[in-house]
Design a protein around this motif. Structure first.
Motif, PDB file in Angstrom:
ATOM      1  N   LYS A   9      24.726  28.463   6.874  1.00 23.58           N
ATOM      2  CA  LYS A   9      25.667  27.490   6.324  1.00 23.58           C
ATOM      3  C   LYS A   9      27.091  28.025   6.392  1.00 23.58           C
ATOM      4  O   LYS A   9      27.374  29.159   6.010  1.00 23.58           O
ATOM      5  CB  LYS A   9      25.311  27.147   4.877  1.00 23.58           C
ATOM      6  N   LYS A  10      27.991  27.187   6.911  1.00 23.40           N
ATOM      7  CA  LYS A  10      29.410  27.522   7.013  1.00 23.40           C
ATOM      8  C   LYS A  10      30.205  26.559   6.148  1.00 23.40           C
ATOM      9  O   LYS A  10      29.808  25.422   5.927  1.00 23.40           O
ATOM     10  CB  LYS A  10      29.889  27.410   8.461  1.00 23.40           C
ATOM     11  N   VAL A  11      31.338  27.036   5.676  1.00 21.04           N
ATOM     12  CA  VAL A  11      32.218  26.225   4.845  1.00 21.04           C
ATOM     13  C   VAL A  11      33.588  26.162   5.525  1.00 21.04           C
ATOM     14  O   VAL A  11      34.063  27.151   6.077  1.00 21.04           O
ATOM     15  CB  VAL A  11      32.319  26.802   3.407  1.00 21.04           C
ATOM     16  N   TYR A  12      34.172  24.962   5.526  1.00 20.58           N
ATOM     17  CA  TYR A  12      35.528  24.771   6.036  1.00 20.58           C
ATOM     18  C   TYR A  12      36.470  24.771   4.842  1.00 20.58           C
ATOM     19  O   TYR A  12      36.267  24.023   3.885  1.00 20.58           O
ATOM     20  CB  TYR A  12      35.671  23.439   6.770  1.00 20.58           C
ATOM     21  N   ARG A  61      38.564  23.487  -5.316  1.00 18.49           N
ATOM     22  CA  ARG A  61      39.530  24.567  -5.111  1.00 18.49           C
ATOM     23  C   ARG A  61      38.812  25.906  -5.256  1.00 18.49           C
ATOM     24  O   ARG A  61      37.978  26.089  -6.154  1.00 18.49           O
ATOM     25  CB  ARG A  61      40.661  24.480  -6.135  1.00 18.49           C
ATOM     26  N   VAL A  62      39.123  26.827  -4.342  1.00 17.13           N
ATOM     27  CA  VAL A  62      38.491  28.145  -4.329  1.00 17.13           C
ATOM     28  C   VAL A  62      39.532  29.217  -4.067  1.00 17.13           C
ATOM     29  O   VAL A  62      40.654  28.935  -3.638  1.00 17.13           O
ATOM     30  CB  VAL A  62      37.380  28.229  -3.256  1.00 17.13           C
ATOM     31  N   LYS A  63      39.137  30.467  -4.335  1.00 21.98           N
ATOM     32  CA  LYS A  63      40.003  31.610  -4.053  1.00 21.98           C
ATOM     33  C   LYS A  63      39.241  32.611  -3.204  1.00 21.98           C
ATOM     34  O   LYS A  63      38.060  32.876  -3.439  1.00 21.98           O
ATOM     35  CB  LYS A  63      40.447  32.278  -5.359  1.00 21.98           C
ATOM     36  N   HIS A  64      39.926  33.162  -2.193  1.00 24.87           N
ATOM     37  CA  HIS A  64      39.365  34.185  -1.300  1.00 24.87           C
ATOM     38  C   HIS A  64      40.263  35.414  -1.405  1.00 24.87           C
ATOM     39  O   HIS A  64      41.491  35.286  -1.507  1.00 24.87           O
ATOM     40  CB  HIS A  64      39.342  33.640   0.133  1.00 24.87           C
ATOM     41  N   ASN A  65      39.670  36.611  -1.374  1.00 29.50           N
ATOM     42  CA  ASN A  65      40.454  37.848  -1.534  1.00 29.50           C
ATOM     43  C   ASN A  65      41.539  38.024  -0.487  1.00 29.50           C
ATOM     44  O   ASN A  65      42.616  38.514  -0.783  1.00 29.50           O
ATOM     45  CB  ASN A  65      39.533  39.066  -1.542  1.00 29.50           C
ATOM     46  N   SER A  66      41.279  37.647   0.758  1.00 29.73           N
ATOM     47  CA  SER A  66      42.259  37.833   1.831  1.00 29.73           C
ATOM     48  C   SER A  66      43.141  36.617   2.073  1.00 29.73           C
ATOM     49  O   SER A  66      44.321  36.759   2.383  1.00 29.73           O
ATOM     50  CB  SER A  66      41.547  38.171   3.145  1.00 29.73           C
ATOM     51  N   THR A  92      37.053  28.594   9.040  1.00 27.40           N
ATOM     52  CA  THR A  92      35.612  28.357   8.951  1.00 27.40           C
ATOM     53  C   THR A  92      34.971  29.686   8.601  1.00 27.40           C
ATOM     54  O   THR A  92      35.152  30.665   9.315  1.00 27.40           O
ATOM     55  CB  THR A  92      35.058  27.833  10.291  1.00 27.40           C
ATOM     56  N   LEU A  93      34.231  29.713   7.500  1.00 34.24           N
ATOM     57  CA  LEU A  93      33.646  30.950   7.002  1.00 34.24           C
ATOM     58  C   LEU A  93      32.141  30.804   6.818  1.00 34.24           C
ATOM     59  O   LEU A  93      31.665  29.738   6.417  1.00 34.24           O
ATOM     60  CB  LEU A  93      34.269  31.314   5.643  1.00 34.24           C
ATOM     61  N   MET A  94      31.410  31.862   7.090  1.00 31.34           N
ATOM     62  CA  MET A  94      29.986  31.889   6.763  1.00 31.34           C
ATOM     63  C   MET A  94      29.899  31.965   5.240  1.00 31.34           C
ATOM     64  O   MET A  94      30.416  32.907   4.635  1.00 31.34           O
ATOM     65  CB  MET A  94      29.294  33.103   7.378  1.00 31.34           C
ATOM     66  N   LEU A  95      29.257  30.994   4.630  1.00 29.47           N
ATOM     67  CA  LEU A  95      29.248  30.889   3.179  1.00 29.47           C
ATOM     68  C   LEU A  95      28.650  32.124   2.511  1.00 29.47           C
ATOM     69  O   LEU A  95      29.158  32.598   1.498  1.00 29.47           O
ATOM     70  CB  LEU A  95      28.502  29.628   2.743  1.00 29.47           C
ATOM     71  N   LYS A  96      27.608  32.695   3.114  1.00 29.79           N
ATOM     72  CA  LYS A  96      26.958  33.842   2.480  1.00 29.79           C
ATOM     73  C   LYS A  96      27.832  35.099   2.481  1.00 29.79           C
ATOM     74  O   LYS A  96      27.604  36.007   1.699  1.00 29.79           O
ATOM     75  CB  LYS A  96      25.604  34.131   3.130  1.00 29.79           C
ATOM     76  N   PHE A  97      28.857  35.156   3.349  1.00 31.04           N
ATOM     77  CA  PHE A  97      29.747  36.313   3.406  1.00 31.04           C
ATOM     78  C   PHE A  97      31.142  36.022   2.845  1.00 31.04           C
ATOM     79  O   PHE A  97      31.937  36.936   2.680  1.00 31.04           O
ATOM     80  CB  PHE A  97      29.921  36.790   4.861  1.00 31.04           C
ATOM     81  N   ALA A  98      31.467  34.784   2.572  1.00 27.08           N
ATOM     82  CA  ALA A  98      32.837  34.371   2.252  1.00 27.08           C
ATOM     83  C   ALA A  98      33.355  34.918   0.934  1.00 27.08           C
ATOM     84  O   ALA A  98      34.547  35.130   0.783  1.00 27.08           O
ATOM     85  CB  ALA A  98      32.931  32.854   2.248  1.00 27.08           C
ATOM     86  N   LYS A  99      32.498  35.158  -0.034  1.00 27.53           N
ATOM     87  CA  LYS A  99      32.895  35.648  -1.358  1.00 27.53           C
ATOM     88  C   LYS A  99      33.993  34.773  -1.956  1.00 27.53           C
ATOM     89  O   LYS A  99      35.027  35.263  -2.411  1.00 27.53           O
ATOM     90  CB  LYS A  99      33.325  37.106  -1.289  1.00 27.53           C
TER      91      LYS A  99
END
Length: 90
Positions: free
Chosen positions: A66-69, A45-50, A79-86
């Motif tokens: 590397k991308k994360v789903y 489980r994760v949290k994203h600001n948006s 689908t987010l670029m892991l290095k930018f996803a925060k």
């Protein structure tokens, strides 16, 4: 149109060669990228600001690519670029 000859009959796969050593010559850069990104796992489980809270459903790629789903509770699958996803672990 009248020929039964395959359009691929002149293709000779043996002439094609790859130099895989070029793919791995940046191992030092790869380790620096991985060190900057938290260690996430499938099902976490994760949290994203948006997008809010979500669950990691998979990964693709390596290093900076590397991308994360993530399936977010209120926004669906992204689908987010892991290095930018925060992303933050919750």
């Amino acid at each position: 149109f009248g020929s039964n000859k395959s359009p691929f009959s002149n293709y000779n796969q043996t002439n094609k060669s790859y130099n895989y050593s070029q793919v791995r010559d940046n191992d030092d850069n790869y380790s620096q990228v991985v060190a900057d990104v938290p260690d996430f796992k499938n099902g976490q489980r994760v949290k994203h600001n948006s997008f809010g809270n979500g669950t990691i459903t998979g990964f693709i790629g390596v290093g900076e690519q590397k991308k994360v789903y993530v399936r977010f509770d209120d926004f669906g699958k992204k689908t987010l670029m892991l290095k930018f996803a925060k992303l933050a672990k919750i």
